[in-house]
Scaffold this active site. Structure first.
Site, PDB file in Angstrom:
ATOM      1  N   LYS A 277       0.835  -1.194   0.000  1.00  0.00           N
ATOM      2  CA  LYS A 277       0.000   0.000   0.000  1.00  0.00           C
ATOM      3  C   LYS A 277       0.876   1.254   0.000  1.00  0.00           C
ATOM      4  CE  LYS A 277      -3.745  -1.935   2.863  1.00  0.00           C
ATOM      5  NZ  LYS A 277      -4.902  -1.732   1.985  1.00  0.00           N
TER       6      LYS A 277
ATOM      7  N   ARG B  32     -10.192 -11.645   2.321  1.00  0.00           N
ATOM      8  CA  ARG B  32     -11.127 -12.674   1.829  1.00  0.00           C
ATOM      9  C   ARG B  32     -10.489 -14.059   1.839  1.00  0.00           C
ATOM     10  NH1 ARG B  32     -11.628  -9.409  -3.634  1.00  0.00           N
ATOM     11  NH2 ARG B  32     -11.250  -7.805  -2.056  1.00  0.00           N
TER      12      ARG B  32
END
Length: 456
Positions: A236, A310
């Site tokens: 990020k 996820r």
């Protein structure tokens, strides 16, 4: 005793300052009934009955009261501004006491690293004594979420999440099972892959808590516990990493909801599952392009290491389904796409079950804890197609990101199990009455209201 218990007491006629609540539209008529001295005092304080403002009505000696204008007397946040701004002391509302949750949460302070500047208590006497225990439980649950999310990752890693679950289990007589580090490689390979790059003392783990009579209906609560998310090798930018201490917000929600279930002794067989990892960067980090095997047996082409939540939820949802619960609720700070679509205050709700959707939405509206249903649209399933595996974890292009993430999770839930996924932000970017900037609970009170209605 809960942290908020001293702030909410049954009204037995104790000495207290009175709070007069007015709707803004009632101000002029009410003011006309007041003596000249009161009118002059309110004018000097520039009190004009605008919502969320208040003024002091002086009496003889230390006898004084409060007049406050409120937009909605039935809102749980009606008293929050007063709790934040009134002088320390004991108060009662003239007439029926509004919901007291805002009074308690208006006095929440995160004090782990510095003392509160204004810690003196404001005590509310309530005529709704029967509601005190429930209100305290909910306030404690919200504060639990806030405390966990506000704590930086250096002090709230996978081990600390495990300790929080152990503490909860000890208090309620629950059983905890934990698989850590290399133990996960065989049975929970996606959890292991995401967390294996972290330092040894921050090793990945699957934390499971079981509580209640095995003969009661089984309910599973699953929470994403990424204690810090660098994005992995798909790192990020600095701005995107700044708040990633909150990426375990789903775990905080699930843990707090489990606490509510056990504290109220709801007649269910509870199964709490928290896959706890740090998505770190090291020589052993999982890579873009790696094909991961899952507990369910499905293979997943990892197209983005920043779509790690996820993956760990997939293994945890598979484990939850093995116990054949009648309901699974999962909470996760899963996608930025959800925030683009609905902003920070409105968590998307995903479920294929119409009754569950209806009940959760109605509970959210009743509790002033709103949710918004978004589609598990089968037409987007094709976005998860992989050239080399059963699916990808992150489709190219970024379109419908919250939906495709939910569709990914659905593949790990047994078709016969009722399931809902809440993509929560777990962070309040700006303050509101009773809701300071920082970690916060979204959808928690709605989910608790649903569970109570279904299983009480």
């Amino acid at each position: 005793m809960t942290r908020f218990a001293p702030l909410l007491q049954p009204d037995r006629g104790q000495p207290a300052h009175t709070i007069h609540l007015l709707a803004p539209s009632e101000h002029d008529a009410w003011l006309a009934t007041q003596p000249a001295r009161t009118r002059a005092s309110l004018a000097a304080q520039r009190f004009a009955g605008k919502a969320n403002t208040h003024a002091v009505i002086t009496g003889e000696g230390e006898d004084w009261s409060i007049v406050a204008a409120v937009a909605d007397r039935t809102s749980p946040w009606t008293l929050a501004t007063l709790a934040e701004r009134l002088p320390p002391g004991t108060y009662r509302v003239d007439g029926a006491t509004p919901p007291a949750l805002g009074w308690l949460l208006g006095q929440y302070r995160f004090t782990r690293y510095r003392p509160a500047e204004d810690a003196a208590p404001r005590v509310l006497l309530t005529d709704a004594a029967a509601d005190i225990a429930e209100t305290l439980r909910i306030a404690d649950a919200v504060a639990t979420v806030r405390d966990l999310v506000n704590t930086p990752a250096g002090d709230c890693g996978p081990a600390e999440l495990e300790a929080a679950v152990e503490q909860l289990a000890e208090h309620h007589g629950a059983t905890v099972t934990v698989r850590r580090g290399g133990e996960l490689a065989e049975g929970f390979p996606m959890i292991h892959a995401v967390g294996r790059a972290a330092a040894r003392d921050r090793a990945p783990r699957l934390i499971e808590l079981s509580w209640g009579d095995p003969q009661h209906p089984r309910v599973a609560l699953v929470g994403k516990g990424v204690s810090f998310d660098t994005g992995g090798l798909d790192i990020k930018p600095a701005a995107g990493m700044r708040l990633m201490k909150k990426d375990m917000g789903g775990a905080a929600h699930a843990l707090a909801l489990a606490g509510l279930v056990m504290e109220a002794r709801l007649p269910v067989r509870l199964h709490l599952l928290i896959p706890a990892v740090e998505n770190a960067i090291s020589a052993d980090a999982f890579r873009p392009g790696d094909v991961l095997r899952s507990r369910k047996g499905l293979t997943v082409e990892n197209t983005n290491t920043d779509a790690e939540g996820r993956l760990i939820l997939g293994d945890a949802l598979t484990r939850a389904g093995e116990e054949k619960p009648e309901l699974i609720l999962d909470f996760a700070t899963l996608t930025g796409a959800a925030r683009v679509a609905l902003g920070p205050d409105l968590p998307p709700l995903f479920t294929d079950d119409e009754n569950l959707a209806r009940d959760l939405l109605a509970a959210g509206e009743a509790q002033d804890d709103p949710l918004w249903r978004m589609p598990l649209w089968n037409g987007y399933d094709e976005m998860l197609v992989s050239d080399v595996a059963d699916m990808v974890n992150a489709p190219e292009g970024g379109m419908a990101g919250a939906i495709t993430a939910a569709l990914f999770l659905r593949r790990f839930v047994p078709a016969e199990v009722t399931w809902a996924h809440l993509d929560v932000f777990a962070w309040r970017p700006s303050a509101k009455p009773g809701r300071p900037k920082g970690g916060d609970a979204y959808g928690l009170r709605a989910a608790w209201s649903l569970l109570k209605a279904r299983y009480s």
